[in-house]
Every structure is written in structure tokens, then in C-alpha cells.
Scaffold this motif. Structure first.
Motif, PDB file in Angstrom:
ATOM      1  N   UNK A  81      38.340  27.807 -45.828  1.00 35.92           N
ATOM      2  CA  UNK A  81      37.894  28.219 -44.491  1.00 35.92           C
ATOM      3  C   UNK A  81      39.066  28.626 -43.607  1.00 35.92           C
ATOM      4  N   UNK A  82      39.984  29.396 -44.195  1.00 32.39           N
ATOM      5  CA  UNK A  82      41.156  29.913 -43.489  1.00 32.39           C
ATOM      6  C   UNK A  82      42.047  28.799 -42.928  1.00 32.39           C
ATOM      7  N   UNK A  83      42.059  27.678 -43.606  1.00 31.57           N
ATOM      8  CA  UNK A  83      42.977  26.598 -43.276  1.00 31.57           C
ATOM      9  C   UNK A  83      43.730  26.176 -44.533  1.00 31.57           C
ATOM     10  N   UNK A  84      44.965  25.772 -44.331  1.00 30.00           N
ATOM     11  CA  UNK A  84      45.787  25.309 -45.447  1.00 30.00           C
ATOM     12  C   UNK A  84      45.408  23.868 -45.766  1.00 30.00           C
ATOM     13  N   UNK A  85      44.943  23.633 -46.988  1.00 26.19           N
ATOM     14  CA  UNK A  85      44.608  22.267 -47.401  1.00 26.19           C
ATOM     15  C   UNK A  85      45.745  21.626 -48.192  1.00 26.19           C
ATOM     16  N   UNK A 110      57.743  19.467 -43.636  1.00 26.19           N
ATOM     17  CA  UNK A 110      57.367  20.862 -43.359  1.00 26.19           C
ATOM     18  C   UNK A 110      56.030  21.176 -44.002  1.00 26.19           C
ATOM     19  N   UNK A 111      55.840  20.689 -45.219  1.00 25.11           N
ATOM     20  CA  UNK A 111      54.571  20.914 -45.904  1.00 25.11           C
ATOM     21  C   UNK A 111      53.444  20.149 -45.222  1.00 25.11           C
ATOM     22  N   UNK A 112      53.727  18.914 -44.798  1.00 23.53           N
ATOM     23  CA  UNK A 112      52.721  18.115 -44.082  1.00 23.53           C
ATOM     24  C   UNK A 112      52.327  18.788 -42.771  1.00 23.53           C
ATOM     25  N   UNK A 142      46.569  23.642 -40.793  1.00 20.39           N
ATOM     26  CA  UNK A 142      46.892  24.769 -39.913  1.00 20.39           C
ATOM     27  C   UNK A 142      46.342  26.065 -40.516  1.00 20.39           C
ATOM     28  N   UNK A 143      46.200  27.059 -39.660  1.00 18.11           N
ATOM     29  CA  UNK A 143      45.858  28.388 -40.148  1.00 18.11           C
ATOM     30  C   UNK A 143      47.123  29.044 -40.706  1.00 18.11           C
ATOM     31  N   UNK A 144      46.990  29.869 -41.738  1.00 13.11           N
ATOM     32  CA  UNK A 144      48.163  30.465 -42.385  1.00 13.11           C
ATOM     33  C   UNK A 144      48.682  31.673 -41.615  1.00 13.11           C
ATOM     34  N   UNK A 145      49.367  31.422 -40.520  1.00 10.06           N
ATOM     35  CA  UNK A 145      49.880  32.487 -39.674  1.00 10.06           C
ATOM     36  C   UNK A 145      51.397  32.560 -39.745  1.00 10.06           C
ATOM     37  N   UNK A 146      51.907  33.711 -39.353  1.00  7.98           N
ATOM     38  CA  UNK A 146      53.355  33.898 -39.323  1.00  7.98           C
ATOM     39  C   UNK A 146      54.014  32.880 -38.396  1.00  7.98           C
ATOM     40  N   UNK A 147      53.344  32.574 -37.295  1.00 10.03           N
ATOM     41  CA  UNK A 147      53.904  31.635 -36.318  1.00 10.03           C
ATOM     42  C   UNK A 147      54.021  30.231 -36.912  1.00 10.03           C
ATOM     43  N   UNK A 148      52.981  29.787 -37.619  1.00 11.34           N
ATOM     44  CA  UNK A 148      53.034  28.453 -38.221  1.00 11.34           C
ATOM     45  C   UNK A 148      54.057  28.389 -39.352  1.00 11.34           C
TER      46      UNK A 148
END
Length: 337
Positions: free
Chosen positions: A251-255, A274-276, A281-287
Motif C-alpha cells: 500500500x505504498x509503504x515500506x514494510x 536508517x532501515x528502521x 514511510x512512503x518511498x519518497x526521495x525525501x525519506x
């Protein structure tokens, strides 16, 4: 090159026993790095114990996990249908390394045992703590463009050169070894060592232990993955920075996400926080940019390699975005960032 004896082992126990009896003996499989060290007089051996007779199938499957044969070649591993289908990140990383000729010779176990390609390590006329403990590190104040920015010490800033191992780190592989005291398994994150005060000790193998296999967990991240290698030329060059990213999305979130770096330290570099941070989070350039800051936190540049700190951040962002669409890694595809 110094004279040495050559012994063709009849199996794992025979090879281990032969090494245990001769402290100056070494195992040899492909020999793509070891022979160079002998030719340049950077290493001497009393006996080379050939383990190629131990070769069996490239891999085997048990309860969903895959066990790579340590004596199989890099080429056979990278092109194996199970690796291409279930662990494409590993296949891509292996094929990014060396040349086709070397991959046809190099063994999986030997890949884990490569020596640094630091210029000063290979120059016997210069001080090098990794080659001769206590002699000093010429690289710290020398030409250090390709060397480490993370996990360094006052004794050594060499980097570990493997591409394959960066992917294995991201996949949470396990190293299977056999020695005089029997079999044991070493989590991949604990196999290689940072230099600290003992830069001449590259890994946590015990005396006379032989790598027999590399165990891959059942999860291969075949839907969202990417391996990026940045180097001074497109082929036959070691990485300035490499990044392996393995990701699961829902659902467009990193699990789940794994990010491992090469070319930056004496071992593949992962930062759990960093992985945690990215989970949920959503997989965006900012994140991904925020995660990149966490991964390179504490990095230290030297005169010629300080640029690698910013390069590492950009490579992490780019590679995470590429993992969202593995097809972006095909020849001719445009970068995501």
C-alpha cells in the motif's frame, strides 16, 4: 614467488586437517586474488591446499532457504536460474564485479576472503599496517581516493572490494564454515571486521576454518531491489561507492528495507537505525535522503576521498528509487534521480 608445496585435498575434512597441521598453508580454489599476493611476495605459504575437488552443485534448497556452494564459481552462481529468479540482487551484484574471465574462475568462498586493493597494501616498499602490523598506514596521508570514509581507525583506512558481499549483507546471508572443532555458522554482519587496532585481521574465521557454504534466507526481495556501482570507468574497476537495496512494499509503504554500502569501509556497511527509520514511510526521495544522512553519519573524509561522503548520500537515494522499479536498471533506462 617463493617455492611451496601443492596438495590436492580429497574432501572438506582432509583439507581442514592438512591446514591445521601446517600453520603457513592456505586453501586455494579459484586463486584469482591469492596468486597475485604470492607473485608480488605479499604473502608466503608452505603449502597450497587445493579444494576444487570438493565442488558439487552450485546450490541446494532446504526449507525455502538456499545454500550456495562455497566452491562454486561466481559465474555459475550469478547465472543460476534460482538466483536470477529469487535473488536477482545477488546476481546483479556478482555481474558488476571483475571481468567475465575472473568470474569464471573465482569461487564464492574466495570472494568473501579478498584482500583490499589499497595501493599501499600492494606496494611492499611502503608501510602498511594491514600487511605488516605496526609499520604505519601510508594511505592516511597519501593518495586515498578509493579508500574508506566509514569505520576507519588511525591504523588503517582500507576498503573491502567485493560487490557480491554487499548484496549478501543486504540479504542477511549466513556463512557456513568447517574447522578442526567442527561446523559453525557466522551471521554475515559478523564475518568481516573493521580495522580497529588489528587491521591485519580481516574476518572472524578461526585457524584452519574453511568456508563451505553461504546460506541465503528464503526472502530474496525479487520484486523491489537494485544494485548500483559507481566507479571511475564502466568496467573492470572497483567501486568508489556501491549500494545494494532490498525492499518490500505494501500500500505504498515500506514494510521492510535493507541498504548495504560497498567501497566505504573495511566491510559491507549497514546501519540498522536508517532501515528502521524507513519502515512505515512512503518511498519518497525525501525519506531516502533522511535515511542516507543516518547511514553516513560519522563519515570521515581524507584529502582525496572526502567527495565520497556526498557521493554516498546521492547513491543511496538514487538506488532506493531504482529499487521501486527494477526495470529501470535495464540497459538504456534513464536514472530515477
Amino acid at each position: 614467488m617463493n617455492d611451496f608445496n601443492f596438495y590436492k585435498s580429497q574432501g572438506i575434512s582432509d583439507a581442514v586437517e592438512k591446514i591445521a597441521d601446517q600453520p603457513d598453508a592456505k586453501f586455494i580454489a579459484g586463486g584469482t586474488n591469492l596468486i597475485d599476493l604470492l607473485k608480488y611476495n605479499l604473502m608466503t605459504v608452505s603449502t597450497l591446499v587445493d579444494v576444487n575437488s570438493i565442488k558439487e552443485d552450485t546450490l541446494s534448497e532446504t526449507d525455502g532457504a538456499v545454500l550456495l556452494n562455497a566452491f562454486a564459481t561466481n559465474a555459475n552462481t550469478a547465472y543460476h536460474p534460482i538466483i536470477e529468479e529469487r535473488y536477482p540482487l545477488l546476481s546483479k551484484a556478482i555481474l558488476a564485479g571483475a571481468s567475465a574471465q575472473i568470474r569464471n574462475m573465482a569461487s564464492n568462498g574466495g570472494n568473501l576472503l579478498q584482500k583490499t586493493r589499497c595501493y599501499y597494501y600492494y606496494d611492499a616498499n611502503t608501510p602498511c599496517n594491514k600487511r605488516e602490523p605496526g609499520s604505519g598506514c601510508s594511505a592516511i596521508n597519501g593518495y586515498n581516493r578509493n579508500l574508506a570514509i566509514l569505520g576507519t581507525s588511525d591504523h588503517c583506512i582500507a576498503v573491502f572490494p567485493s560487490d557480491m558481499c554487499v548484496a549478501l549483507a543486504a540479504l542477511n546471508a549466513t556463512v557456513c564454515v568447517t574447522g578442526p572443532d567442527g561446523d559453525r555458522k557466522i551471521p554475515f554482519s559478523e564475518f568481516h571486521r573493521l580495522p580497529g587496532n588489528t587491521p591485519h585481521i580481516d574476518n572472524n574465521l578461526l585457524t584452519a576454518e574453511l568456508i563451505t557454504g553461504i546460506e541465503l534466507p528464503s526472502k530474496g526481495f525479487e520484486k523491489n531491489y537494485s544494485y548500483l556501482k559507481l566507479r571511475d570507468r564502466n568496467s573492470y574497476a572497483f567501486a568508489l561507492i556501491s549500494v545494494a537495496t532490498a525492499m518490500e512494499l505494501e500500500n505504498n509503504q515500506i514494510t521492510e528495507i535493507r541498504i548495504a554500502l560497498g567501497g566505504v569501509a573495511a566491510k559491507p556497511w549497514r546501519v540498522q537505525k536508517a532501515e528502521d527509520f524507513l519502515v512505515g514511510k512512503t518511498p519518497t526521495k525525501e525519506n531516502f535522503a533522511l535515511a542516507a544522512e543516518l547511514i553516513v553519519e560519522g563519515a570521515k573524509g581524507f584529502e582525496f576521498n572526502a567527495f565520497k561522503i556526498e557521493l554516498a548520500k546521492r547513491a543511496i537515494i538514487r538506488n532506493c528509487l531504482m529499487a521501486l522499479n527494477p526495470a529501470s536498471q535495464l540497459p538504456g533506462a534513464q536514472p530515477s534521480a
